[in-house]
Scaffold this motif. Sequence first.
Motif, PDB file in Angstrom:
ATOM      1  N   ALA A  10     -26.354 -13.367   4.139  1.00 54.25           N
ATOM      2  CA  ALA A  10     -26.794 -14.631   4.750  1.00 54.25           C
ATOM      3  C   ALA A  10     -26.273 -15.838   3.960  1.00 54.25           C
ATOM      4  N   LEU A  11     -26.356 -15.767   2.639  1.00 53.28           N
ATOM      5  CA  LEU A  11     -25.915 -16.887   1.799  1.00 53.28           C
ATOM      6  C   LEU A  11     -24.403 -17.072   1.889  1.00 53.28           C
ATOM      7  N   ALA A  12     -23.671 -15.949   1.820  1.00 52.43           N
ATOM      8  CA  ALA A  12     -22.202 -16.035   1.837  1.00 52.43           C
ATOM      9  C   ALA A  12     -21.727 -16.647   3.151  1.00 52.43           C
ATOM     10  N   ARG A  13     -22.377 -16.259   4.238  1.00 53.11           N
ATOM     11  CA  ARG A  13     -21.976 -16.759   5.563  1.00 53.11           C
ATOM     12  C   ARG A  13     -22.303 -18.254   5.680  1.00 53.11           C
ATOM     13  N   ASP A  14     -23.537 -18.601   5.359  1.00 52.88           N
ATOM     14  CA  ASP A  14     -23.994 -19.982   5.555  1.00 52.88           C
ATOM     15  C   ASP A  14     -23.341 -20.969   4.611  1.00 52.88           C
ATOM     16  N   LEU A  15     -23.144 -20.543   3.386  1.00 54.00           N
ATOM     17  CA  LEU A  15     -22.603 -21.477   2.379  1.00 54.00           C
ATOM     18  C   LEU A  15     -21.094 -21.340   2.242  1.00 54.00           C
ATOM     19  N   GLU A  16     -20.494 -20.523   3.118  1.00 54.93           N
ATOM     20  CA  GLU A  16     -19.041 -20.318   3.125  1.00 54.93           C
ATOM     21  C   GLU A  16     -18.520 -19.969   1.724  1.00 54.93           C
ATOM     22  N   ALA A  17     -19.065 -18.909   1.192  1.00 53.48           N
ATOM     23  CA  ALA A  17     -18.658 -18.449  -0.139  1.00 53.48           C
ATOM     24  C   ALA A  17     -17.170 -18.141  -0.161  1.00 53.48           C
ATOM     25  N   ASP A  18     -16.546 -18.376  -1.326  1.00 54.97           N
ATOM     26  CA  ASP A  18     -15.139 -18.003  -1.480  1.00 54.97           C
ATOM     27  C   ASP A  18     -15.020 -16.544  -1.899  1.00 54.97           C
ATOM     28  N   ARG A  19     -15.973 -16.108  -2.738  1.00 56.01           N
ATOM     29  CA  ARG A  19     -15.920 -14.739  -3.257  1.00 56.01           C
ATOM     30  C   ARG A  19     -17.339 -14.183  -3.333  1.00 56.01           C
ATOM     31  N   ILE A  20     -17.419 -12.867  -3.152  1.00 49.70           N
ATOM     32  CA  ILE A  20     -18.714 -12.190  -3.230  1.00 49.70           C
ATOM     33  C   ILE A  20     -18.547 -11.020  -4.206  1.00 49.70           C
ATOM     34  N   GLY A  21     -19.496 -10.860  -5.103  1.00 48.87           N
ATOM     35  CA  GLY A  21     -19.427  -9.734  -6.029  1.00 48.87           C
ATOM     36  C   GLY A  21     -20.709  -8.934  -6.002  1.00 48.87           C
ATOM     37  N   LEU A  22     -20.580  -7.624  -5.871  1.00 50.22           N
ATOM     38  CA  LEU A  22     -21.756  -6.749  -5.943  1.00 50.22           C
ATOM     39  C   LEU A  22     -21.635  -5.905  -7.203  1.00 50.22           C
ATOM     40  N   CYS A  23     -22.430  -6.247  -8.203  1.00 56.06           N
ATOM     41  CA  CYS A  23     -22.401  -5.502  -9.463  1.00 56.06           C
ATOM     42  C   CYS A  23     -23.364  -4.325  -9.329  1.00 56.06           C
ATOM     43  N   SER A  24     -22.796  -3.130  -9.383  1.00 54.62           N
ATOM     44  CA  SER A  24     -23.519  -1.934  -8.966  1.00 54.62           C
ATOM     45  C   SER A  24     -23.547  -0.891 -10.091  1.00 54.62           C
ATOM     46  N   THR A  25     -24.243   0.221  -9.867  1.00 56.30           N
ATOM     47  CA  THR A  25     -24.274   1.280 -10.901  1.00 56.30           C
ATOM     48  C   THR A  25     -23.031   2.167 -10.820  1.00 56.30           C
ATOM     49  N   VAL A  26     -22.239   1.980  -9.771  1.00 54.11           N
ATOM     50  CA  VAL A  26     -20.987   2.745  -9.652  1.00 54.11           C
ATOM     51  C   VAL A  26     -19.813   1.773  -9.807  1.00 54.11           C
ATOM     52  N   PRO A  27     -18.640   2.300 -10.221  1.00 54.43           N
ATOM     53  CA  PRO A  27     -17.507   1.388 -10.469  1.00 54.43           C
ATOM     54  C   PRO A  27     -16.820   0.879  -9.198  1.00 54.43           C
ATOM     55  N   GLY A  28     -17.331   1.272  -8.027  1.00 49.00           N
ATOM     56  CA  GLY A  28     -16.740   0.838  -6.761  1.00 49.00           C
ATOM     57  C   GLY A  28     -17.156   1.814  -5.683  1.00 49.00           C
ATOM     58  N   VAL A  29     -16.536   1.706  -4.497  1.00 53.21           N
ATOM     59  CA  VAL A  29     -16.786   2.700  -3.449  1.00 53.21           C
ATOM     60  C   VAL A  29     -15.934   3.920  -3.806  1.00 53.21           C
ATOM     61  N   LEU A  30     -16.601   5.084  -3.855  1.00 54.74           N
ATOM     62  CA  LEU A  30     -15.900   6.281  -4.327  1.00 54.74           C
ATOM     63  C   LEU A  30     -15.445   7.157  -3.172  1.00 54.74           C
ATOM     64  N   ASP A  31     -14.278   7.787  -3.341  1.00 59.39           N
ATOM     65  CA  ASP A  31     -13.824   8.738  -2.316  1.00 59.39           C
ATOM     66  C   ASP A  31     -14.403  10.123  -2.620  1.00 59.39           C
ATOM     67  N   ASP A  32     -13.965  11.121  -1.863  1.00 59.71           N
ATOM     68  CA  ASP A  32     -14.544  12.461  -2.017  1.00 59.71           C
ATOM     69  C   ASP A  32     -14.297  13.057  -3.405  1.00 59.71           C
ATOM     70  N   ASP A  33     -13.265  12.547  -4.096  1.00 60.59           N
ATOM     71  CA  ASP A  33     -12.977  13.051  -5.447  1.00 60.59           C
ATOM     72  C   ASP A  33     -13.561  12.149  -6.527  1.00 60.59           C
ATOM     73  N   ASP A  34     -14.464  11.266  -6.106  1.00 61.17           N
ATOM     74  CA  ASP A  34     -15.092  10.317  -7.037  1.00 61.17           C
ATOM     75  C   ASP A  34     -14.121   9.313  -7.644  1.00 61.17           C
ATOM     76  N   ALA A  35     -13.000   9.099  -6.974  1.00 64.01           N
ATOM     77  CA  ALA A  35     -12.064   8.061  -7.433  1.00 64.01           C
ATOM     78  C   ALA A  35     -12.419   6.767  -6.704  1.00 64.01           C
ATOM     79  N   VAL A  36     -12.240   5.626  -7.393  1.00 68.44           N
ATOM     80  CA  VAL A  36     -12.569   4.327  -6.792  1.00 68.44           C
ATOM     81  C   VAL A  36     -11.529   3.981  -5.723  1.00 68.44           C
ATOM     82  N   ILE A  37     -12.020   3.645  -4.520  1.00 72.56           N
ATOM     83  CA  ILE A  37     -11.126   3.198  -3.439  1.00 72.56           C
ATOM     84  C   ILE A  37     -10.772   1.738  -3.735  1.00 72.56           C
TER      85      ILE A  37
END
Length: 248
Positions: free
Chosen positions: A158-185
């Motif tokens: 909601a904030l990114a859309r309304d305030l027209e964010a330039d960048r969005i970051g999701l700091c998570s417990t994983v290093p990124g979205v993982l593929d089936d071999d647990d490698a970061v996509i």
Amino acid sequence: MIVLKLGGSVITDKDRPETLDGEALERAADAVAAALEGGVEDLVIVHGGGSFGHHNASEHGVTTAEGTRDAGAALDIHGAMTTLNRFVLSRLLERGVEAVPVHPFSAGHRDVEGDLELPTGQVATLLAEGFVPVLHGDLVAHAGAGATVVSGDELVTALARDLEADRIGLCSTVPGVLDDDDAVIDRIAAYEDVAGVLGESAATDVTGGMAAKVQALLTLEAEASIFGLEDLEAFLAGDEPGTTIDSS
Ligand code: IP8
């Protein structure tokens, strides 16, 4: 303008109710303070609940769809989240970050369809006045349902859309979205790219799993990154660590 989400499981100890992961929170606060000193100007922070809020919500049977009309239950859940918010604010303030709270319970609501309405004038004005607004997963009034949970991820969208964010970051417990071999996509441009790994549909994934996160981020104009705590500093410095989600 950057919208940064600090995942609840990153900054708290998920296994112990209402317990911080002090070291992780300090590391995140260090990275934010360094980025602001290094020239980052407009930053909005949203944090999740982790071991704060979630167990209170489940004790009272409250979710993003199932609400409560019991004020005691509402205060219990909201209170756990504002307690965590205080910890986050104080770690930032200690490092000279002009961080101030914005509590979604006092600002937003859901309509009868469950769609979130979140005014952002206060956030935009705080940014313009040099503050770092810090929002958090919370409860919101929900037409026809009492009060329901609003997740940090919904607030980010909601904030990114309304305030027209330039960048969005999701700091998570994983290093990124993982593929089936647990490698970061590295990059996701369309949900079809990852449906095989994340599942065909995120329709049942209302609690903020990776499929729902990716689908929500793909609807936004701005580029989004999902990365681990070790990459927070790099993200704030302008790099694209972890997985970049960009549908443009
Ligand atoms: O951790 C949860 O926020 P999230 C908020 O971002 C409550 O899903 C009240 C459980």
